[in-house]
Design a protein around this motif. Structure first.
Motif, mmCIF file in Angstrom:
data_model
loop_
_atom_site.group_PDB
_atom_site.id
_atom_site.type_symbol
_atom_site.label_atom_id
_atom_site.label_comp_id
_atom_site.label_asym_id
_atom_site.label_seq_id
_atom_site.Cartn_x
_atom_site.Cartn_y
_atom_site.Cartn_z
ATOM 1 N N ARG A 10 130.032 55.617 63.105
ATOM 2 C CA ARG A 10 129.928 56.844 62.322
ATOM 3 C C ARG A 10 129.258 58.011 63.042
ATOM 4 N N PRO A 11 129.885 58.554 64.085
ATOM 5 C CA PRO A 11 129.285 59.732 64.721
ATOM 6 C C PRO A 11 129.124 60.882 63.732
ATOM 7 N N GLU A 12 130.038 60.951 62.757
ATOM 8 C CA GLU A 12 129.978 62.072 61.805
ATOM 9 C C GLU A 12 128.777 61.963 60.875
ATOM 10 N N ASP A 13 128.210 60.766 60.808
ATOM 11 C CA ASP A 13 127.014 60.570 59.979
ATOM 12 C C ASP A 13 125.790 61.194 60.665
ATOM 13 N N HIS A 14 125.869 61.291 61.974
ATOM 14 C CA HIS A 14 124.674 61.698 62.719
ATOM 15 C C HIS A 14 124.594 63.187 63.039
ATOM 16 N N TYR A 15 125.740 63.820 63.293
ATOM 17 C CA TYR A 15 125.644 65.079 64.022
ATOM 18 C C TYR A 15 125.058 66.236 63.211
ATOM 19 N N LYS A 16 125.021 66.054 61.876
ATOM 20 C CA LYS A 16 124.412 67.125 61.080
ATOM 21 C C LYS A 16 122.947 66.844 60.795
ATOM 22 N N ASP A 17 122.470 65.681 61.197
ATOM 23 C CA ASP A 17 121.100 65.299 60.868
ATOM 24 C C ASP A 17 120.391 64.886 62.154
ATOM 25 N N VAL A 18 119.916 65.892 62.871
ATOM 26 C CA VAL A 18 119.361 65.655 64.194
ATOM 27 C C VAL A 18 117.859 65.901 64.190
ATOM 28 N N GLU A 19 117.107 65.020 64.785
ATOM 29 C CA GLU A 19 115.669 65.253 64.924
ATOM 30 C C GLU A 19 115.361 65.546 66.386
ATOM 31 N N LEU A 20 114.699 66.667 66.620
ATOM 32 C CA LEU A 20 114.397 67.030 67.995
ATOM 33 C C LEU A 20 113.151 66.298 68.478
ATOM 34 N N LYS A 21 113.084 66.143 69.768
ATOM 35 C CA LYS A 21 111.921 65.535 70.401
ATOM 36 C C LYS A 21 110.697 66.432 70.217
ATOM 37 N N THR A 22 109.560 65.824 69.973
ATOM 38 C CA THR A 22 108.319 66.602 69.977
ATOM 39 C C THR A 22 107.384 65.951 70.996
ATOM 40 N N VAL A 23 106.168 66.484 71.092
ATOM 41 C CA VAL A 23 105.219 65.913 72.047
ATOM 42 C C VAL A 23 104.960 64.442 71.706
ATOM 43 N N LEU A 24 104.944 64.152 70.384
ATOM 44 C CA LEU A 24 104.588 62.811 69.939
ATOM 45 C C LEU A 24 105.784 61.908 69.662
ATOM 46 N N THR A 25 106.840 62.507 69.152
ATOM 47 C CA THR A 25 107.949 61.678 68.667
ATOM 48 C C THR A 25 109.184 61.834 69.535
ATOM 49 N N ARG A 26 110.020 60.795 69.467
ATOM 50 C CA ARG A 26 111.271 60.844 70.223
ATOM 51 C C ARG A 26 112.347 61.538 69.399
ATOM 52 N N GLY A 61 119.963 60.943 62.052
ATOM 53 C CA GLY A 61 120.063 60.252 60.754
ATOM 54 C C GLY A 61 121.483 59.839 60.560
ATOM 55 N N TYR A 62 122.053 59.839 59.452
ATOM 56 C CA TYR A 62 121.499 60.098 58.165
ATOM 57 C C TYR A 62 121.405 58.770 57.401
ATOM 58 N N SER A 63 122.571 58.141 57.232
ATOM 59 C CA SER A 63 122.523 56.874 56.494
ATOM 60 C C SER A 63 122.153 55.705 57.404
ATOM 61 N N ILE A 64 122.390 55.842 58.708
ATOM 62 C CA ILE A 64 122.005 54.780 59.637
ATOM 63 C C ILE A 64 121.200 55.418 60.763
ATOM 64 N N PRO A 65 119.965 55.776 60.489
ATOM 65 C CA PRO A 65 119.179 56.485 61.505
ATOM 66 C C PRO A 65 118.922 55.611 62.737
ATOM 67 N N SER A 66 118.698 56.260 63.862
ATOM 68 C CA SER A 66 118.344 55.508 65.059
ATOM 69 C C SER A 66 116.954 54.894 64.859
ATOM 70 N N THR A 67 116.591 53.925 65.694
ATOM 71 C CA THR A 67 115.408 53.106 65.408
ATOM 72 C C THR A 67 114.126 53.930 65.266
ATOM 73 N N PHE A 68 113.881 54.807 66.222
ATOM 74 C CA PHE A 68 112.636 55.570 66.167
ATOM 75 C C PHE A 68 112.603 56.458 64.928
ATOM 76 N N THR A 69 113.738 57.119 64.663
ATOM 77 C CA THR A 69 113.811 57.992 63.491
ATOM 78 C C THR A 69 113.566 57.202 62.208
ATOM 79 N N THR A 70 114.080 55.966 62.146
ATOM 80 C CA THR A 70 113.841 55.117 60.982
ATOM 81 C C THR A 70 112.345 54.962 60.746
#
Lengths: 565, 274
Positions: free
Chosen positions: A72-88, A92-101
């Motif tokens: 489901r690439p279409e599940d992810h591309y509208k729900d993106v979390e950018l890297k910060t100093v602390l987080t990777r 998302g959205y329905s099957i978020p990547s591990t760190f985002t989970t």
């Protein structure tokens, strides 16, 4: 020595019977203590303090979750979390990547999450992903309800031997509880078949699902595992399946001792369907609630529907195939050798669809009609009925009739007319919410140091910016959703990890697994297993086992078993 | 009200310009527009670093015209989600132009990259030269194709034009590559030039008209009748057409019109009509 004091919060700690009292909570070195002298202070006046959230059933890691991500690439591309100093970075959205989970759970104040379906053959993969899921403590349940060894032992009524095998399996897969998905049916699915009900024998094995459920329930009692058996029923998601659900609960009734739960029936919403087909489909929540209200050997979780575009993924291959036929969506279906199966289908729950809207009411009806909140826990069977990020919404629906009515106005007309939900006035209190999302979950899981704020408990705490004294919560549903979406503070093992809904400290969680302590030699069955592996498996026995230190942060929980050698 | 942007110097890394849209510009002063964020490679930069900005901005989106000069072939996502107003691009432009646009107008003097008007719901796009692949097509994995609006290409187009389209119109004056109208559900695609083959694969409804030569017809299409003309909205093309129905592998009832005079290799199908 690291100390922390959370001052003047309204504390909700149901396991210690504390209902909104203004109290201070003291923390030293990751544990809750009587008092502290110095250290950091959090002023929680006008805020709600609860134990960290616990999730008994959420598909967050493993082979099928990852296949879902790929599908489901279409599940992810509208729900993106950018890297910060602390987080990777992550998606998302329905099957978020591990760190985002991990981050998203933590932002809502959750601190423990269980992955409920781990094919033993994919245990290494599951643990690798769990190891990469930060912020929360985790565990995984190996799928055993259609395992060839289990079926053969139980057919021969060799419960002691089966218990030894399951104990070996917990060690081999670093698993936490026994999971049954469509018991027996998944084995039949390997040959394109299924079982019809709990008395329909499994092809080639001459054993019924009833015998499997009873057998593994006995095994669980012999092994004294912290959690009960975790059951996804036969006939899940089919109209009229509430009969199977009642039968499944009844079949272990006489195995119960001293009023303790011996079975957890998961995502019960999908198992409370009445009617003969989708046209005559209706809610059977009343029948299920009536049974559960008069029995104490079973706990449930909701599997609450959220109207959104999500991804269904279960080990129930035949059910997923049916879902593909209904939707015509893209799909994945897989047979995991001698152990289980799995399937994935993207799914859109629509308000205006009679079946979907009725499913939405069933989940809430169950939660509201079952009187004892310790018996029905809050889940969305993430991501099957909706992503876990919808928990604030579900909490709001439970706490506010107004919020439910607002949704009811927009759903399918026939549902509005027929659903028993319209007549239910009950509203959960914050105390009951604390049970359904924390205390009850930890208790059902047998996690003694979780789900409460008593002295000695793990300092997993969430603080929500919500003042039940000032606002009438039932009339202000938005305030509830807002507060639970972004925890004011999440504290994990005594460290502040989230402040105002933002991650301020990235920590690793533990992975719990059950180490069975027994007089019996668990490796007695090794030669027999090795022979079977040579014959039936695609991997070598030696490569199958998850080693002791396969991933960092593995934490054994011991269970004292009564296996006779 | 015209806001004029011109590329300051040639760019070599992709620039994500989601903020260049009448909806974003409306109600902002030119100085504020110059400060809008763009992604240049992996860096966030203000718009003024890449573009020179002049002109007068308006308060209301529908009065706003954005005029852009320069070689924009590395600039992506211009006009993303726009609802009204107009964008005029004087040169070439990159991928994802007018993604999910809901209204308004985009005109391009030069060529455009792939994913033009991806998943658009309304509005019009006109391109004077060639377009890349996946015109109007949804993002990878998604089935939410074009739901309205019009795309006109005066040059050639790439593969998979109109994938999963549900409503709307795509006009291509030149040639198209393979898989034009793949997964078409409804709506119409008109190709005045030739098509490279596999037209209408998986289509279940809608209409594809090819006025030129189709290299090969999929075996899952069956001939329905001969037509003396084909119609797209108001436009009538008067010449003999073969009408094929498909894609039968999907139990589809899509209509595929192929010009008789340009497709001599399909003559054998005429026998099946007798």
């Amino acid at each position: 020595m690291k100390e922390l004091l959370i001052k003047n919060g309204f504390v909700y700690d149901p396991l210690n019977k504390i209902d909104g009292e203004t109290m201070d909570i003291a923390v030293r070195d990751g544990k809750i203590v009587e008092e502290v002298k110095k250290g950091k202070t959090i002023d929680a006046s006008g805020m709600v303090v609860m134990p960290g959230g616990v999730d008994i059933h959420s598909h967050i890691a493993g082979a099928k979750v990852n296949s879902g991500r790929l599908l489901r690439p279409e599940d992810h591309y509208k729900d993106v979390e950018l890297k910060t100093v602390l987080t990777r970075s992550g998606v998302g959205y329905s099957i978020p990547s591990t760190f985002t989970t991990g981050y998203r759970y933590s932002r809502m104040g959750w601190t423990t999450v269980m992955e409920p379906a781990m094919p033993p053959l994919k245990a290494k993969h599951t643990h690798e992903e769990l190891n990469d899921t930060p912020m929360v403590d985790k565990g995984a349940y190996p799928l055993l309800g259609s395992n060839w060894f289990v079926l053969e032992y139980l057919r021969a009524k060799m419960y002691g031997e089966c218990a030894a095998f399951v104990a070996w399996m917990m060690n081999a897969t670093k698993g936490y509880a026994i999971k049954l998905v469509n018991p027996g049916g998944l084995e039949a699915w390997g040959f394109g078949r299924n079982v019809r009900d709990i008395d329909d024998p499994v092809p080639n094995f001459d054993i019924t699902p009833r015998e499997i459920i009873q057998g593994l329930c006995k095994v669980n009692q012999i092994l004294n595992l912290p959690h009960t058996i975790h059951v996804h029923i036969n006939n899940l998601g089919k109209p009229g399946n509430y009969v199977t659900t009642l039968e499944t609960m009844r079949c272990v009734e006489n195995l119960a001792t001293d009023n303790k739960p011996i079975m957890h029936l998961t995502h019960c919403q999908f198992s409370a369907f009445a009617g003969e087909d989708w046209r005559t489909f209706k809610s059977a929540s009343e029948e299920i609630a009536e049974y559960v209200n008069s029995h104490s050997h079973v706990t449930l979780d909701m599997g609450q529907i959220v109207f959104t575009n999500t991804t269904t993924m279960t080990a129930d291959g035949p059910f997923q195939f049916t879902l593909y036929q209904i939707t015509g969506n893209k799909w994945v279906n897989n047979d995991v050798e001698t152990e289980t199966s799995s399937g994935i289908v993207p799914f859109q729950y629509k308000r205006k669809n009679y079946v979907h809207a009725t499913q939405w009411t069933i989940g809430l009806e169950l939660a509201l009609q079952i009187k004892d909140p310790w018996k029905i826990l809050l889940t969305t069977d993430h991501p099957n009925a909706g992503p876990f990020t919808a928990y604030p919404k579900v909490i709001t629906w439970l706490m506010s009739r107004k919020a439910r009515d607002d949704v009811m106005k927009k759903v399918n007309k026939k549902t509005r007319r027929k659903a028993p939900l319209s007549a239910i006035d009950r509203e959960y209190s914050l105390y009951e919410i604390a049970i359904a999302t924390r205390a009850g979950q930890a208790k059902a899981l047998g996690l003694e140091s979780k789900g409460h704020l008593g002295v000695g408990a793990d300092a997993d705490i969430s603080v929500y910016n919500l003042d039940p004294k000032k606002t009438n919560l039932a009339d202000n549903p938005e305030a509830i959703t807002k507060a639970f979406k972004k925890a004011a503070y999440t504290i994990k093992d005594g460290e502040i990890v989230v402040r105002d809904g933002e991650v301020v400290n990235s920590v690793n969680g533990r992975t719990y697994w059950v180490k069975v302590e027994t007089q019996a030699n668990l490796f007695e069955i090794e030669p027999e297993l090795k022979r079977a592996f040579e014959k039936y498996y695609t991997v070598k026995y030696e490569n199958y086992l998850v080693p002791q230190n396969f991933s960092a942060h593995q934490t054994p929980v011991t269970a004292k078993a009564r296996i006779k050698s | 009200m015209i806001v004029k942007l011109h590329l300051k110097k040639e760019i070599h890394v992709p620039v994500d310009a989601e903020s260049i849209s009448p909806d974003v510009f409306a109600g902002k002063l030119v100085e504020e527009i110059a400060e809008l964020p763009l992604w240049k490679g992996n860096r966030k930069v203000p718009l003024k670093d890449v573009f020179g900005v002049e002109g007068i901005s308006g308060k209301v989106t529908n009065e706003l015209v954005i005029h852009i000069d320069g070689n924009l072939s590395k600039v992506q996502r211009i006009g993303s989600g726009m609802t009204d107003g107009e964008i005029r691009i004087a040169g070439d432009v990159g991928m994802h132009l007018g993604v999910e646009m809901k209204g308004g107008k985009i005109t391009v003097e030069g060529n455009v990259g792939s994913w033009l008007g991806s998943s658009m719901k309304g509005g019009t796009i006109e391109v004077n030269k060639d377009a890349g692949d996946y015109i109007g097509a949804p993002y990878r994995g998604s089935t939410e194709g074009m739901r309205g609006g019009t795309i006109t290409i005066h040059g050639n187009a790439g593969t998979e034009a109109g994938r999963y389209m549900k409503k709307g119109l795509i006009r291509i004056d030149g040639d198209v590559d393979q898989f034009v109208g793949i997964h078409l559900k409804k709506g119409a695609i008109l190709v005045r030039g030739n098509a490279d083959g596999r037209a209408g694969a998986f289509m279940t409804g809608g209409k594809i008209i090819i006025c030129g030569h189709l290299k090969s017809l999929l075996p899952t299409f069956t001939i329905d009748s001969m037509k003396s003309k084909a119609k797209v909205e108001e436009e009538i093309i008067k010449e003999p057409f073969y009408l094929f129905i498909g894609d039968l592998a999907e139990h589809g009832s899509g209509k595929l019109y192929l010009a008789k005079n340009k497709n001599k290799h399909l003559e054998t199908h005429e026998k099946l009509l007798q």
